[in-house]
Design a protein around this motif. Structure first.
Motif, PDB file in Angstrom:
ATOM      1  N   GLU A   1       0.831  -1.172  -0.218  1.00 52.06           N
ATOM      2  CA  GLU A   1      -0.312  -0.306   0.027  1.00 52.06           C
ATOM      3  C   GLU A   1       0.666   1.132   0.131  1.00 52.06           C
ATOM      4  N   GLU A   2       1.669   0.960   0.532  1.00 53.01           N
ATOM      5  CA  GLU A   2       2.702   2.693   1.107  1.00 53.01           C
ATOM      6  C   GLU A   2       3.466   2.439  -0.536  1.00 53.01           C
ATOM      7  N   LEU A   3       4.191   1.627  -1.454  1.00 51.06           N
ATOM      8  CA  LEU A   3       5.109   2.074  -1.939  1.00 51.06           C
ATOM      9  C   LEU A   3       3.861   1.561  -3.289  1.00 51.06           C
ATOM     10  N   CYS A   4       2.633   1.690  -3.438  1.00 52.06           N
ATOM     11  CA  CYS A   4       1.606   2.230  -5.036  1.00 52.06           C
ATOM     12  C   CYS A   4       1.085   3.632  -4.191  1.00 52.06           C
ATOM     13  N   ARG A   5       1.565   4.363  -2.986  1.00 52.26           N
ATOM     14  CA  ARG A   5       0.627   5.800  -2.706  1.00 52.26           C
ATOM     15  C   ARG A   5       2.323   5.939  -3.252  1.00 52.26           C
ATOM     16  N   THR A   6       2.970   5.501  -2.956  1.00 54.68           N
ATOM     17  CA  THR A   6       4.671   6.691  -3.751  1.00 54.68           C
ATOM     18  C   THR A   6       4.383   6.845  -5.414  1.00 54.68           C
ATOM     19  N   TYR A   7       4.446   5.733  -5.501  1.00 52.31           N
ATOM     20  CA  TYR A   7       4.469   5.704  -7.001  1.00 52.31           C
ATOM     21  C   TYR A   7       3.318   4.351  -7.802  1.00 52.31           C
ATOM     22  N   PRO A   8       1.880   5.563  -7.429  1.00 48.72           N
ATOM     23  CA  PRO A   8       0.833   5.207  -8.323  1.00 48.72           C
ATOM     24  C   PRO A   8       0.366   5.500  -9.195  1.00 48.72           C
ATOM     25  N   LYS A   9       0.833   5.046 -10.515  1.00 44.31           N
ATOM     26  CA  LYS A   9       0.777   5.469 -12.240  1.00 44.31           C
ATOM     27  C   LYS A   9       1.513   4.968 -12.739  1.00 44.31           C
ATOM     28  N   VAL A  10       2.568   3.817 -12.260  1.00 44.28           N
ATOM     29  CA  VAL A  10       4.073   3.276 -12.647  1.00 44.28           C
ATOM     30  C   VAL A  10       3.573   1.211 -12.019  1.00 44.28           C
ATOM     31  N   GLU A  11       3.620   0.724 -13.428  1.00 47.43           N
ATOM     32  CA  GLU A  11       3.716  -0.767 -13.178  1.00 47.43           C
ATOM     33  C   GLU A  11       5.225  -1.002 -12.830  1.00 47.43           C
ATOM     34  N   PHE A  12       5.587  -1.608 -12.230  1.00 47.81           N
ATOM     35  CA  PHE A  12       6.838  -2.508 -11.356  1.00 47.81           C
ATOM     36  C   PHE A  12       6.554  -3.653 -11.115  1.00 47.81           C
ATOM     37  N   GLN A  13       7.706  -3.761 -10.899  1.00 50.47           N
ATOM     38  CA  GLN A  13       8.060  -5.851 -10.737  1.00 50.47           C
ATOM     39  C   GLN A  13       8.256  -5.015  -8.891  1.00 50.47           C
ATOM     40  N   ILE A  14       8.827  -6.302  -8.511  1.00 50.27           N
ATOM     41  CA  ILE A  14       9.008  -6.638  -6.903  1.00 50.27           C
ATOM     42  C   ILE A  14       9.770  -7.805  -6.879  1.00 50.27           C
ATOM     43  N   ARG A  15      10.561  -8.344  -5.977  1.00 47.73           N
ATOM     44  CA  ARG A  15      12.155  -9.443  -5.868  1.00 47.73           C
ATOM     45  C   ARG A  15      11.413  -9.349  -4.443  1.00 47.73           C
ATOM     46  N   SER A  16      10.825 -10.906  -4.170  1.00 49.12           N
ATOM     47  CA  SER A  16      10.801 -11.186  -2.859  1.00 49.12           C
ATOM     48  C   SER A  16      11.380 -12.550  -2.879  1.00 49.12           C
ATOM     49  N   ASP A  17      11.595 -13.607  -1.703  1.00 51.30           N
ATOM     50  CA  ASP A  17      11.238 -14.739  -1.324  1.00 51.30           C
ATOM     51  C   ASP A  17       9.729 -15.291  -1.029  1.00 51.30           C
ATOM     52  N   GLY A  18      10.204 -16.971  -1.339  1.00 51.53           N
ATOM     53  CA  GLY A  18       8.679 -16.920  -1.120  1.00 51.53           C
ATOM     54  C   GLY A  18       8.187 -17.637  -0.062  1.00 51.53           C
ATOM     55  N   GLY A  19       8.020 -16.804   0.960  1.00 52.76           N
ATOM     56  CA  GLY A  19       7.522 -17.153   1.562  1.00 52.76           C
ATOM     57  C   GLY A  19       6.531 -16.772   2.156  1.00 52.76           C
ATOM     58  N   LYS A  20       5.896 -16.933   3.142  1.00 51.92           N
ATOM     59  CA  LYS A  20       4.560 -17.459   3.699  1.00 51.92           C
ATOM     60  C   LYS A  20       3.120 -15.975   3.423  1.00 51.92           C
ATOM     61  N   GLU A  21       4.174 -14.776   4.541  1.00 50.30           N
ATOM     62  CA  GLU A  21       3.441 -13.795   4.081  1.00 50.30           C
ATOM     63  C   GLU A  21       3.408 -12.730   2.163  1.00 50.30           C
ATOM     64  N   PHE A  22       4.453 -13.221   1.203  1.00 54.47           N
ATOM     65  CA  PHE A  22       4.166 -12.916  -0.010  1.00 54.47           C
ATOM     66  C   PHE A  22       3.373 -14.005  -0.384  1.00 54.47           C
ATOM     67  N   ASN A  23       2.922 -15.233  -0.351  1.00 52.57           N
ATOM     68  CA  ASN A  23       2.745 -15.605  -0.725  1.00 52.57           C
ATOM     69  C   ASN A  23       1.544 -16.754  -0.766  1.00 52.57           C
ATOM     70  N   ASN A  24       0.760 -15.547  -0.828  1.00 48.96           N
ATOM     71  CA  ASN A  24      -0.784 -16.290  -0.253  1.00 48.96           C
ATOM     72  C   ASN A  24      -2.104 -15.334  -0.961  1.00 48.96           C
ATOM     73  N   LYS A  25      -3.414 -14.897  -1.032  1.00 46.89           N
ATOM     74  CA  LYS A  25      -3.897 -14.784  -1.416  1.00 46.89           C
ATOM     75  C   LYS A  25      -4.464 -13.798  -1.858  1.00 46.89           C
ATOM     76  N   ASN A  26      -4.353 -13.522  -0.090  1.00 45.42           N
ATOM     77  CA  ASN A  26      -4.476 -11.321   0.055  1.00 45.42           C
ATOM     78  C   ASN A  26      -3.554 -10.712  -0.964  1.00 45.42           C
ATOM     79  N   VAL A  27      -2.054 -10.832  -0.837  1.00 44.31           N
ATOM     80  CA  VAL A  27      -1.605 -10.269  -1.360  1.00 44.31           C
ATOM     81  C   VAL A  27      -1.404 -10.753  -3.057  1.00 44.31           C
TER      82      VAL A  27
END
Length: 190
Positions: free
Chosen positions: A61-87
């Motif tokens: 949410e904070e990242l999208c508020r900082t870059y509202p109209k930009v398409e971007f990529q995010i690199r992360s590991d496959g942790g449960k905090e990143f890999n779930n239906k809400n995210v």
């Protein structure tokens, strides 16, 4: 390798990971910094008592508020905090491309940034409670981006690199901090 090359533009590719530390009241705090892979700028820094999807949603949410109209990529590991239906739902809604890596060395920008935050900032001061940690996170973000030089950028700060690249003019610091320990003196209450 090509996948570890820095992005050619600011605000296009980010790295995120989760780290933890203990604070004075023996509370384990989780934090997720998001770094711009272009200049290693600390874009967001969120913290909480639980390592769950809510922390990641707050960072997105904070990242999208900082870059509202930009398409971007995010690199992360496959942790449960990143890999779930809400995210996943938020990523799809916002059009965020997710690069899932499996090993820590596949996410070098986040791992190096977290190490810096821990050793140069969090281990240098006493943090009594979560409220102090939240206040400190703002100071860390400011100092990391505007005052801490990076060797990989000819000892320029991430803010200097971004502004000089986008505006093609030199960035002037808001105030000069001479001492390396200026971070500890910038903490409220000192």
């Amino acid at each position: 390798p090509k996948e570890f090359a820095r992005s050619q533009q600011p605000g296009k590719c980010f790295s995120i990971d989760t780290a933890t530390c203990f604070i004075g009241d023996k509370t384990q705090v989780y934090f997720q910094p998001v770094f711009d892979e272009f200049n290693s700028e600390l874009v967001t820094f969120v913290e909480g008592k639980d390592n769950d999807h809510n922390l990641t949603l707050k960072a997105l949410e904070e990242l999208c508020r900082t870059y509202p109209k930009v398409e971007f990529q995010i690199r992360s590991d496959g942790g449960k905090e990143f890999n779930n239906k809400n995210v996943t739902a938020v990523r799809e809604k916002k059009g965020i491309s997710w690069i899932k890596v499996s090993k820590p060395w596949d996410n070098p920008f986040a791992e190096r940034g977290i190490r810096t935050i821990k050793y140069e900032y969090l281990n240098q001061v006493w943090i009594g409670n979560l409220g102090e940690f939240k206040t400190l996170s703002e100071v860390i973000k400011l100092h990391y981006n505007e005052y801490r030089p990076h060797q990989s950028f000819e000892n320029k700060t991430p803010m200097e690199v971004r502004i000089e690249t986008t505006n093609k003019k030199q960035y002037l610091l808001p105030r000069k901090l001479e001492k390396w320990n200026a971070f500890s003196w910038a903490i409220p209450g000192r």
